[in-house]
Design a protein around this motif. Sequence first.
Motif, PDB file in Angstrom:
ATOM      1  N   VAL A  27      76.584 -26.655 -26.188  1.00  0.00           N
ATOM      2  CA  VAL A  27      75.605 -27.746 -26.044  1.00  0.00           C
ATOM      3  C   VAL A  27      76.299 -29.004 -25.532  1.00  0.00           C
ATOM      4  CG1 VAL A  27      74.067 -29.278 -27.341  1.00  0.00           C
ATOM      5  CG2 VAL A  27      73.997 -26.818 -27.739  1.00  0.00           C
ATOM      6  N   PHE A  28      77.474 -29.304 -26.082  1.00  0.00           N
ATOM      7  CA  PHE A  28      78.260 -30.449 -25.614  1.00  0.00           C
ATOM      8  C   PHE A  28      78.552 -30.310 -24.118  1.00  0.00           C
ATOM      9  CE2 PHE A  28      82.569 -31.808 -24.503  1.00  0.00           C
ATOM     10  CZ  PHE A  28      82.474 -33.179 -24.699  1.00  0.00           C
ATOM     11  N   GLY A  29      78.967 -29.125 -23.694  1.00  0.00           N
ATOM     12  CA  GLY A  29      79.305 -28.913 -22.297  1.00  0.00           C
ATOM     13  C   GLY A  29      78.110 -29.038 -21.368  1.00  0.00           C
ATOM     14  N   VAL A  30      76.990 -28.453 -21.760  1.00  0.00           N
ATOM     15  CA  VAL A  30      75.788 -28.524 -20.913  1.00  0.00           C
ATOM     16  C   VAL A  30      75.289 -29.962 -20.819  1.00  0.00           C
ATOM     17  CG1 VAL A  30      73.367 -27.822 -20.758  1.00  0.00           C
ATOM     18  CG2 VAL A  30      75.118 -26.129 -21.312  1.00  0.00           C
ATOM     19  N   TYR A  31      75.204 -30.637 -21.970  1.00  0.00           N
ATOM     20  CA  TYR A  31      74.737 -32.028 -21.971  1.00  0.00           C
ATOM     21  C   TYR A  31      75.725 -32.929 -21.225  1.00  0.00           C
ATOM     22  CZ  TYR A  31      72.689 -36.327 -23.835  1.00  0.00           C
ATOM     23  OH  TYR A  31      72.107 -37.555 -23.972  1.00  0.00           O
ATOM     24  N   GLY A  32      77.025 -32.677 -21.419  1.00  0.00           N
ATOM     25  CA  GLY A  32      78.041 -33.455 -20.719  1.00  0.00           C
ATOM     26  C   GLY A  32      78.001 -33.237 -19.215  1.00  0.00           C
ATOM     27  N   THR A  33      77.691 -32.025 -18.793  1.00  0.00           N
ATOM     28  CA  THR A  33      77.580 -31.745 -17.365  1.00  0.00           C
ATOM     29  C   THR A  33      76.435 -32.548 -16.754  1.00  0.00           C
ATOM     30  OG1 THR A  33      78.462 -29.518 -17.682  1.00  0.00           O
ATOM     31  CG2 THR A  33      77.246 -29.920 -15.653  1.00  0.00           C
ATOM     32  N   PHE A  34      75.312 -32.593 -17.443  1.00  0.00           N
ATOM     33  CA  PHE A  34      74.184 -33.386 -16.931  1.00  0.00           C
ATOM     34  C   PHE A  34      74.492 -34.875 -16.925  1.00  0.00           C
ATOM     35  CE2 PHE A  34      71.586 -29.609 -18.171  1.00  0.00           C
ATOM     36  CZ  PHE A  34      71.161 -29.303 -16.891  1.00  0.00           C
ATOM     37  N   MET A  35      75.211 -35.344 -17.933  1.00  0.00           N
ATOM     38  CA  MET A  35      75.526 -36.783 -18.024  1.00  0.00           C
ATOM     39  C   MET A  35      76.542 -37.214 -16.965  1.00  0.00           C
ATOM     40  SD  MET A  35      73.839 -38.266 -20.477  1.00  0.00           S
ATOM     41  CE  MET A  35      74.811 -39.662 -20.947  1.00  0.00           C
ATOM     42  N   ALA A  46      83.147 -43.925 -19.114  1.00  0.00           N
ATOM     43  CA  ALA A  46      82.858 -44.145 -20.531  1.00  0.00           C
ATOM     44  C   ALA A  46      81.682 -43.291 -20.988  1.00  0.00           C
ATOM     45  CB  ALA A  46      82.575 -45.614 -20.773  1.00  0.00           C
ATOM     46  N   HIS A  47      81.633 -42.033 -20.557  1.00  0.00           N
ATOM     47  CA  HIS A  47      80.548 -41.144 -20.970  1.00  0.00           C
ATOM     48  C   HIS A  47      80.875 -40.516 -22.319  1.00  0.00           C
ATOM     49  CE1 HIS A  47      78.242 -41.316 -17.285  1.00  0.00           C
ATOM     50  NE2 HIS A  47      79.381 -41.186 -16.601  1.00  0.00           N
ATOM     51  N   TRP A  48      79.966 -40.718 -23.271  1.00  0.00           N
ATOM     52  CA  TRP A  48      80.111 -40.138 -24.614  1.00  0.00           C
ATOM     53  C   TRP A  48      78.961 -39.168 -24.828  1.00  0.00           C
ATOM     54  CZ3 TRP A  48      84.006 -41.190 -28.176  1.00  0.00           C
ATOM     55  CH2 TRP A  48      84.898 -42.183 -27.793  1.00  0.00           C
ATOM     56  N   VAL A  49      79.284 -37.976 -25.271  1.00  0.00           N
ATOM     57  CA  VAL A  49      78.283 -36.935 -25.517  1.00  0.00           C
ATOM     58  C   VAL A  49      78.567 -36.334 -26.892  1.00  0.00           C
ATOM     59  CG1 VAL A  49      77.400 -34.702 -24.743  1.00  0.00           C
ATOM     60  CG2 VAL A  49      78.045 -36.428 -23.067  1.00  0.00           C
ATOM     61  N   LEU A  50      77.573 -36.355 -27.767  1.00  0.00           N
ATOM     62  CA  LEU A  50      77.693 -35.802 -29.117  1.00  0.00           C
ATOM     63  C   LEU A  50      78.929 -36.318 -29.844  1.00  0.00           C
ATOM     64  CD1 LEU A  50      76.648 -32.078 -28.486  1.00  0.00           C
ATOM     65  CD2 LEU A  50      75.221 -33.980 -29.249  1.00  0.00           C
ATOM     66  N   GLY A  51      79.241 -37.584 -29.642  1.00  0.00           N
ATOM     67  CA  GLY A  51      80.350 -38.221 -30.343  1.00  0.00           C
ATOM     68  C   GLY A  51      81.708 -38.061 -29.695  1.00  0.00           C
ATOM     69  N   PRO A 105      97.570 -42.118 -17.207  1.00  0.00           N
ATOM     70  CA  PRO A 105      96.724 -41.561 -16.148  1.00  0.00           C
ATOM     71  C   PRO A 105      96.658 -40.029 -16.174  1.00  0.00           C
ATOM     72  CG  PRO A 105      98.204 -43.218 -15.249  1.00  0.00           C
ATOM     73  CD  PRO A 105      98.625 -42.982 -16.668  1.00  0.00           C
ATOM     74  N   ALA A 106      97.535 -39.382 -16.929  1.00  0.00           N
ATOM     75  CA  ALA A 106      97.531 -37.924 -17.020  1.00  0.00           C
ATOM     76  C   ALA A 106      96.419 -37.391 -17.927  1.00  0.00           C
ATOM     77  CB  ALA A 106      98.887 -37.433 -17.530  1.00  0.00           C
ATOM     78  N   ASN A 107      95.649 -38.265 -18.528  1.00  0.00           N
ATOM     79  CA  ASN A 107      94.523 -37.858 -19.382  1.00  0.00           C
ATOM     80  C   ASN A 107      93.363 -37.432 -18.488  1.00  0.00           C
ATOM     81  OD1 ASN A 107      92.628 -37.500 -21.378  1.00  0.00           O
ATOM     82  ND2 ASN A 107      92.605 -39.635 -22.046  1.00  0.00           N
ATOM     83  N   PHE A 108      93.526 -36.317 -17.813  1.00  0.00           N
ATOM     84  CA  PHE A 108      92.562 -35.876 -16.797  1.00  0.00           C
ATOM     85  C   PHE A 108      91.271 -35.325 -17.398  1.00  0.00           C
ATOM     86  CE2 PHE A 108      95.399 -32.393 -17.668  1.00  0.00           C
ATOM     87  CZ  PHE A 108      94.561 -31.297 -17.779  1.00  0.00           C
ATOM     88  N   LEU A 109      91.253 -35.002 -18.695  1.00  0.00           N
ATOM     89  CA  LEU A 109      90.020 -34.525 -19.330  1.00  0.00           C
ATOM     90  C   LEU A 109      89.284 -35.648 -20.051  1.00  0.00           C
ATOM     91  CD1 LEU A 109      91.144 -31.062 -20.750  1.00  0.00           C
ATOM     92  CD2 LEU A 109      89.812 -31.546 -18.702  1.00  0.00           C
ATOM     93  N   ASN A 110      89.777 -36.867 -19.923  1.00  0.00           N
ATOM     94  CA  ASN A 110      89.135 -38.059 -20.478  1.00  0.00           C
ATOM     95  C   ASN A 110      88.991 -37.966 -22.002  1.00  0.00           C
ATOM     96  OD1 ASN A 110      88.119 -40.632 -20.108  1.00  0.00           O
ATOM     97  ND2 ASN A 110      86.017 -39.934 -19.844  1.00  0.00           N
ATOM     98  N   PHE A 111      90.008 -37.447 -22.680  1.00  0.00           N
ATOM     99  CA  PHE A 111      89.985 -37.339 -24.133  1.00  0.00           C
ATOM    100  C   PHE A 111      90.067 -38.715 -24.769  1.00  0.00           C
ATOM    101  CE2 PHE A 111      91.183 -33.026 -26.028  1.00  0.00           C
ATOM    102  CZ  PHE A 111      90.470 -32.330 -25.078  1.00  0.00           C
ATOM    103  N   SER A 112      89.499 -38.830 -25.939  1.00  0.00           N
ATOM    104  CA  SER A 112      89.706 -39.979 -26.811  1.00  0.00           C
ATOM    105  C   SER A 112      90.333 -39.439 -28.091  1.00  0.00           C
ATOM    106  CB  SER A 112      88.376 -40.669 -27.111  1.00  0.00           C
ATOM    107  OG  SER A 112      87.553 -39.808 -27.868  1.00  0.00           O
ATOM    108  N   MET A 113      90.690 -40.319 -29.007  1.00  0.00           N
ATOM    109  CA  MET A 113      91.301 -39.837 -30.247  1.00  0.00           C
ATOM    110  C   MET A 113      90.306 -39.006 -31.051  1.00  0.00           C
ATOM    111  SD  MET A 113      94.209 -39.803 -31.443  1.00  0.00           S
ATOM    112  CE  MET A 113      94.750 -38.822 -32.800  1.00  0.00           C
ATOM    113  N   SER A 114      89.026 -39.354 -30.991  1.00  0.00           N
ATOM    114  CA  SER A 114      88.032 -38.548 -31.704  1.00  0.00           C
ATOM    115  C   SER A 114      87.942 -37.140 -31.106  1.00  0.00           C
ATOM    116  CB  SER A 114      86.660 -39.221 -31.690  1.00  0.00           C
ATOM    117  OG  SER A 114      86.193 -39.386 -30.375  1.00  0.00           O
ATOM    118  N   THR A 115      88.093 -37.022 -29.804  1.00  0.00           N
ATOM    119  CA  THR A 115      88.082 -35.706 -29.163  1.00  0.00           C
ATOM    120  C   THR A 115      89.301 -34.894 -29.591  1.00  0.00           C
ATOM    121  OG1 THR A 115      87.081 -36.813 -27.266  1.00  0.00           O
ATOM    122  CG2 THR A 115      87.759 -34.547 -26.954  1.00  0.00           C
TER     123      THR A 115
END
Length: 158
Positions: A27-35, A46-51, A105-115
């Motif tokens: 669900v995160f992936g599908v919603y994130g793809t649309f966002m 700064a896209h946040w999906v399901l936290g 800049p190597a954070n290519f998956l756009n992770f945050s600490m919560s991720t």
Amino acid sequence: MAHFPVNHPARPIYRVLSALIGLYILVFGVYGTFMTWNDGLFARGAHWVLGLRTNLAFALVSVVFGAFLLIGATRRTNLGHYMNLTAGVVFLLTSILMMAVLQTPANFLNFSMSTVIVSMLFGLILLGTGLYDKVGTPEHAEEERRRRNHSISEVGTR
């Protein structure tokens, strides 16, 4: 040699747990793809999906991993066992690697600490479910149960 319990009584609970994780990731992936569809593949917006923060690449990978986990959870063979072990290790390694490059800049998956934290938790849970959802023949399970009870009775008589 590693020992994995065979036909553990809580195996259905572990399969449900891995299925819920797979469903969340799907669900995160599908919603994130649309966002993030109109952004670049590795955009650091700064896209946040399901936290969790995401970009298109991370969302697409999540769709694949979510489907992978759901397939593994629905199989009554050892395929799910191996898929959960593999996914657990992949989630743990990915979270550690992404935490190492979080503010670069190597954070290519756009992770945050919560991720990172959620990925570590999912990795640990999937690794745990993979350890206890091995399927075997009833004879193999009975032999293991007998061996386990025999070793307990030996300890009590010493």
